[in-house]
Design a protein around this motif. Structure first.
Motif, PDB file in Angstrom:
ATOM      1  N   LEU A  83       0.831  -1.213   0.000  1.00 29.13           N
ATOM      2  CA  LEU A  83       0.000   0.000   0.000  1.00 29.13           C
ATOM      3  C   LEU A  83       0.858   1.252   0.000  1.00 29.13           C
ATOM      4  N   LEU A  84       1.959   1.235   0.742  1.00 28.46           N
ATOM      5  CA  LEU A  84       2.846   2.396   0.791  1.00 28.46           C
ATOM      6  C   LEU A  84       3.480   2.642  -0.572  1.00 28.46           C
ATOM      7  N   LEU A  85       3.967   1.577  -1.212  1.00 28.51           N
ATOM      8  CA  LEU A  85       4.562   1.730  -2.544  1.00 28.51           C
ATOM      9  C   LEU A  85       3.531   2.252  -3.539  1.00 28.51           C
ATOM     10  N   THR A  86       2.302   1.750  -3.442  1.00 27.46           N
ATOM     11  CA  THR A  86       1.248   2.210  -4.347  1.00 27.46           C
ATOM     12  C   THR A  86       0.940   3.684  -4.136  1.00 27.46           C
ATOM     13  N   ALA A  87       0.805   4.086  -2.871  1.00 24.87           N
ATOM     14  CA  ALA A  87       0.461   5.480  -2.568  1.00 24.87           C
ATOM     15  C   ALA A  87       1.571   6.435  -2.986  1.00 24.87           C
ATOM     16  N   VAL A  88       2.813   6.118  -2.609  1.00 20.44           N
ATOM     17  CA  VAL A  88       3.936   7.010  -2.937  1.00 20.44           C
ATOM     18  C   VAL A  88       4.154   7.055  -4.444  1.00 20.44           C
ATOM     19  N   GLY A  89       4.086   5.884  -5.098  1.00 24.14           N
ATOM     20  CA  GLY A  89       4.251   5.848  -6.551  1.00 24.14           C
ATOM     21  C   GLY A  89       3.167   6.623  -7.268  1.00 24.14           C
ATOM     22  N   THR A  90       1.934   6.553  -6.762  1.00 18.51           N
ATOM     23  CA  THR A  90       0.826   7.295  -7.375  1.00 18.51           C
ATOM     24  C   THR A  90       1.032   8.796  -7.242  1.00 18.51           C
ATOM     25  N   VAL A  91       1.367   9.251  -6.040  1.00 13.45           N
ATOM     26  CA  VAL A  91       1.529  10.684  -5.804  1.00 13.45           C
ATOM     27  C   VAL A  91       2.694  11.242  -6.622  1.00 13.45           C
ATOM     28  N   LEU A  92       3.867  10.617  -6.483  1.00 17.03           N
ATOM     29  CA  LEU A  92       5.045  11.126  -7.200  1.00 17.03           C
ATOM     30  C   LEU A  92       4.880  10.980  -8.713  1.00 17.03           C
ATOM     31  N   GLY A  93       4.332   9.846  -9.148  1.00 17.83           N
ATOM     32  CA  GLY A  93       4.133   9.641 -10.581  1.00 17.83           C
ATOM     33  C   GLY A  93       3.136  10.616 -11.170  1.00 17.83           C
ATOM     34  N   SER A  94       2.060  10.911 -10.423  1.00 17.76           N
ATOM     35  CA  SER A  94       1.050  11.860 -10.921  1.00 17.76           C
ATOM     36  C   SER A  94       1.603  13.277 -10.978  1.00 17.76           C
ATOM     37  N   LEU A  95       2.356  13.664  -9.941  1.00 17.51           N
ATOM     38  CA  LEU A  95       2.937  15.008  -9.940  1.00 17.51           C
ATOM     39  C   LEU A  95       3.923  15.181 -11.100  1.00 17.51           C
ATOM     40  N   LEU A  96       4.821  14.219 -11.256  1.00 19.04           N
ATOM     41  CA  LEU A  96       5.783  14.303 -12.355  1.00 19.04           C
ATOM     42  C   LEU A  96       5.063  14.189 -13.696  1.00 19.04           C
ATOM     43  N   GLY A  97       4.042  13.328 -13.769  1.00 20.54           N
ATOM     44  CA  GLY A  97       3.277  13.196 -15.009  1.00 20.54           C
ATOM     45  C   GLY A  97       2.573  14.479 -15.389  1.00 20.54           C
ATOM     46  N   THR A  98       2.046  15.213 -14.395  1.00 28.58           N
ATOM     47  CA  THR A  98       1.396  16.495 -14.673  1.00 28.58           C
ATOM     48  C   THR A  98       2.398  17.502 -15.232  1.00 28.58           C
ATOM     49  N   VAL A  99       3.588  17.555 -14.620  1.00 26.73           N
ATOM     50  CA  VAL A  99       4.641  18.457 -15.118  1.00 26.73           C
ATOM     51  C   VAL A  99       5.015  18.102 -16.551  1.00 26.73           C
ATOM     52  N   LEU A 100       5.169  16.812 -16.830  1.00 31.36           N
ATOM     53  CA  LEU A 100       5.524  16.378 -18.181  1.00 31.36           C
ATOM     54  C   LEU A 100       4.424  16.711 -19.176  1.00 31.36           C
ATOM     55  N   ALA A 101       3.156  16.522 -18.772  1.00 25.85           N
ATOM     56  CA  ALA A 101       2.040  16.823 -19.673  1.00 25.85           C
ATOM     57  C   ALA A 101       1.980  18.311 -19.989  1.00 25.85           C
ATOM     58  N   LEU A 102       2.154  19.160 -18.962  1.00 21.42           N
ATOM     59  CA  LEU A 102       2.129  20.609 -19.187  1.00 21.42           C
ATOM     60  C   LEU A 102       3.301  21.037 -20.061  1.00 21.42           C
TER      61      LEU A 102
ATOM     62  N   GLY B 191      11.733   3.748  -9.112  1.00 19.51           N
ATOM     63  CA  GLY B 191      11.401   3.038 -10.347  1.00 19.51           C
ATOM     64  C   GLY B 191       9.916   3.066 -10.643  1.00 19.51           C
ATOM     65  N   LEU B 192       9.094   2.770  -9.642  1.00 21.53           N
ATOM     66  CA  LEU B 192       7.646   2.793  -9.846  1.00 21.53           C
ATOM     67  C   LEU B 192       7.156   4.191 -10.207  1.00 21.53           C
ATOM     68  N   SER B 193       7.712   5.221  -9.570  1.00 16.97           N
ATOM     69  CA  SER B 193       7.290   6.600  -9.836  1.00 16.97           C
ATOM     70  C   SER B 193       7.686   7.047 -11.242  1.00 16.97           C
ATOM     71  N   LEU B 194       8.916   6.747 -11.642  1.00 15.13           N
ATOM     72  CA  LEU B 194       9.368   7.137 -12.982  1.00 15.13           C
ATOM     73  C   LEU B 194       8.544   6.432 -14.061  1.00 15.13           C
ATOM     74  N   ASN B 195       8.275   5.154 -13.850  1.00 15.61           N
ATOM     75  CA  ASN B 195       7.463   4.407 -14.811  1.00 15.61           C
ATOM     76  C   ASN B 195       6.039   4.935 -14.858  1.00 15.61           C
ATOM     77  N   GLN B 196       5.468   5.201 -13.679  1.00 13.39           N
ATOM     78  CA  GLN B 196       4.102   5.696 -13.603  1.00 13.39           C
ATOM     79  C   GLN B 196       3.967   7.058 -14.265  1.00 13.39           C
ATOM     80  N   ALA B 197       4.951   7.924 -14.077  1.00 10.47           N
ATOM     81  CA  ALA B 197       4.897   9.280 -14.628  1.00 10.47           C
ATOM     82  C   ALA B 197       4.810   9.273 -16.148  1.00 10.47           C
ATOM     83  N   ALA B 198       5.543   8.339 -16.792  1.00 12.92           N
ATOM     84  CA  ALA B 198       5.549   8.288 -18.258  1.00 12.92           C
ATOM     85  C   ALA B 198       4.164   7.999 -18.804  1.00 12.92           C
ATOM     86  N   PHE B 199       3.438   7.079 -18.170  1.00  8.54           N
ATOM     87  CA  PHE B 199       2.095   6.743 -18.644  1.00  8.54           C
ATOM     88  C   PHE B 199       1.066   7.775 -18.193  1.00  8.54           C
ATOM     89  N   SER B 200       1.208   8.279 -16.969  1.00  7.00           N
ATOM     90  CA  SER B 200       0.262   9.278 -16.462  1.00  7.00           C
ATOM     91  C   SER B 200       0.306  10.550 -17.282  1.00  7.00           C
TER      92      SER B 200
END
Length: 588
Positions: free
Chosen positions: A93-112, A183-192
């Protein structure tokens, strides 16, 4: 006693004339006499058979799973709530939560960055997305876990110099848990990022233009107007990615990190109860994903405000003709109208020249109607006045001030966007297709700009918004969403929103062309009232009768040029130019 009798014709009055015209219709049965009719629904035997078959399959699977002792349900129950399993679950659960938050934040920056005007930022964003979507997650995790082999230390230093502020051992800084999170955050950010970019692109361009026309800062445009509306498109795909992330945490077993799946593996390698332990992990994953699905429903409902299907339909709530425009004075005055000066303005889009050497002077408080066939440059001229488009040549000033530039001798230096937005607040604009912010109520649509641009206290801005709604006859619609209004009501709200910043000049881009004929009058009534307010109005319109009645000056444009300008009586009755007369002969 003498009895007075009425004449025979009064004692026995003749039947009504209508009754004499033909045979008397026989009265039908009353409601009480009519037989009751029972509605028999249509039957679908195939659908019933499919339902029964589905129920039998579910029952068969349940009996097979729970009735087969080899599934080892007693062992499942023994290990389901044990401490090692719960610790592994917590780490998942911790990996999922942290990966979601960091991946979404980085993904938003990349999208903008991807949708920004900077080619460099867009290129960097695209390169990141290409790289991290290409590299398998398991490979990325192994590379991060062995980063110490490539770089012994990680330093905070000035690039290309020996100046170092701090240094750490790579193996100490990036252990298995840190490698998993990164790793999970970087991977998540690319798709997000691609999901978020798709949501941003799904928002109608008119929403961006309306926000810019109100002078909203870029941060407000993105985070208060664009992203909240994009969320309806983003959320379904984003939650799919979060669910995939929750399952992908099982990949970190290669780092010997004891999350849920790794913990289960360790246990069944000791006691050889493979299937029951796998079911422990499976059921916990089902619980996690069920909880995420419930959260998804609540979040989607939160961002569905103002969408189709919320509350009653727009037609059932619409009372377009029930309220008349209130002609009582506003509780606070309009700003003095500005003087608009247009000098030798030209504009091209690619090889198509839309405006050619246009010059016009609009006095303070005047009402100018611009007419002409579609494609003659009318709307483009309007957008140049408030710098929604850049001029290719010439000058446009309001009270002697440029909106998008700073004059220095013979040079015009384009201003930074914050200054352009600040100056643009003096020029209100009402768009052809309303461009109300769909996720905000009517009251919030009007109060947003004073609060966000002028830092007006919320209570004061809402009081002013209610005054304006009363002015346009929509006091009872303050808490409605744009989707729940008729077209005429939406346009009146758009006018109130443009007036909320008390502009010097108010621009109308064909304000009635998107309306049904029966709704045109209610909008024109509001504009007629505004014509007496002292604000300078510039109206692009196809309503010739309205232009003749309201305008001080009528401007006829054709092929990007001003053919003729003058008082309405002269233009409509005695046009001086043959092209003007030809146009009016077709539309009057």
């Amino acid at each position: 006693m003498t009895t007075l009798l009425a004449p025979p014709e009064l004692r026995h009055p003749a039947p009504p004339l209508a009754a004499k015209a033909g045979p008397i219709a026989k009265a039908g049965p009353t409601v009480q006499d009519r037989p009751e009719r029972r509605i028999v629904p249509a039957r679908y035997p195939g659908r019933t058979a499919a339902t029964v078959l589905g129920a039998l399959i579910i029952l068969g699977v349940a009996v097979s799973v729970f009735g087969n002792p080899r599934w080892g349900w007693p062992v499942f129950a023994q290990w389901f709530f044990t401490e090692p399993v719960l610790v592994g679950l917590g780490r998942t659960l911790l990996l999922t939560a942290v990966g979601t938050v960091l991946g979404s934040l980085l993904g938003t920056v990349l999208a903008l960055a991807r949708v920004s005007g900077s080619k460099l930022l867009a290129g960097v964003s695209w390169s990141y997305i290409w790289l991290f979507r290409s590299v398998p997650l398991i490979v990325l995790l192994l590379l991060l876990n062995n980063l110490g082999y490539l770089y012994e230390t990680i330093s905070l230093r000035v690039p290309f110099t020996s100046l170092t502020f701090a240094s750490w051992s790579t193996t100490t800084l990036i252990g298995p848990f840190a490698a998993a999170v990164i790793g999970l955050s970087l991977n998540q950010a690319a798709f997000s990022s691609e999901i978020i970019r798709g949501g941003i692109l799904s928002v109608d361009h008119g929403q961006r233009e309306a926000a810019a026309a109100l002078g909203l800062p870029r941060r407000r445009q993105v985070f208060d107007i664009i992203l909240p509306q994009a969320m309806r498109s983003i959320l379904p795909a984003a939650f799919n990615e979060i669910i995939n992330l929750a399952k992908n945490t099982s990949v970190v077993y290669i780092l010997a990190l004891p999350e849920l799946f790794y913990t289960v593996q360790v246990i069944y390698r000791r006691n050889l109860d493979v299937v029951p332990l796998l079911m422990v992990a499976t059921v916990w994953y089902l619980i996690i994903l069920t909880a995420l699905s419930a959260v998804q429903q609540r979040v989607e409902r939160r961002f569905a405000r103002g969408a189709i299907g919320e509350g009653k339909s727009s037609r059932s709530r619409s009372t377009a003709h029930s309220a008349k425009v209130n002609t009582a004075p506003l509780s606070w005055p309009f700003a003095r109208g500005g003087t608009v000066s247009i000098e030798h303005v030209s504009k091209s889009f690619g090889e198509v020249q839309v405006l050619q050497d246009v010059s016009l002077s609009l006095p303070s408080g005047s009402v100018t109607a611009i007419i002409g066939q579609s494609g003659s440059g009318k709307s483009t001229l309007l957008r140049l006045i408030n710098h929604l488009e850049r001029v290719d040549g010439g000058l446009i000033t309001i009270d002697g001030d440029l909106i998008g530039y700073r004059a220095q001798g013979d040079l015009l230096h384009e201003l930074k966007e914050p200054e352009i937005l600040r100056r643009r607040t003096g020029v209100g604009m009402v768009f052809q297709s309303f461009n109300l912010f769909k996720h905000l109520t009517v009251l919030d649509n009007i109060a947003a700009a004073p609060v966000w641009v002028r830092s007006t206290p919320r209570a004061e801005a809402e009081a002013q918004a209610r005054d304006l709604l009363a002015r346009v006859g929509l006091s009872d619609k303050a808490e409605a969403y744009p989707r729940q209004l008729s077209g005429g009501q939406q346009q009146r709200v758009a006018i109130a929103r443009a007036l909320a910043l008390r502009p010097k000049v108010l621009l109308f881009d064909e304000p009635t062309s998107a309306l049904d004929p029966e709704l045109v009058g209610e909008v024109l009534d509001v504009i007629k009232e505004l014509a007496r307010s002292g604000t300078t109005l510039v109206i692009v319109t196809h309503e010739m009768g309205f232009a003749r009645e309201v305008a001080d000056t009528v401007v006829f444009m054709d092929q990007g040029r001003i053919v003729e300008a003058g008082p309405p009586e002269q233009i409509f009755t005695h046009p001086r130019q043959p092209r003007t007369a030809e146009f009016l002969s077709k539309v009057l």
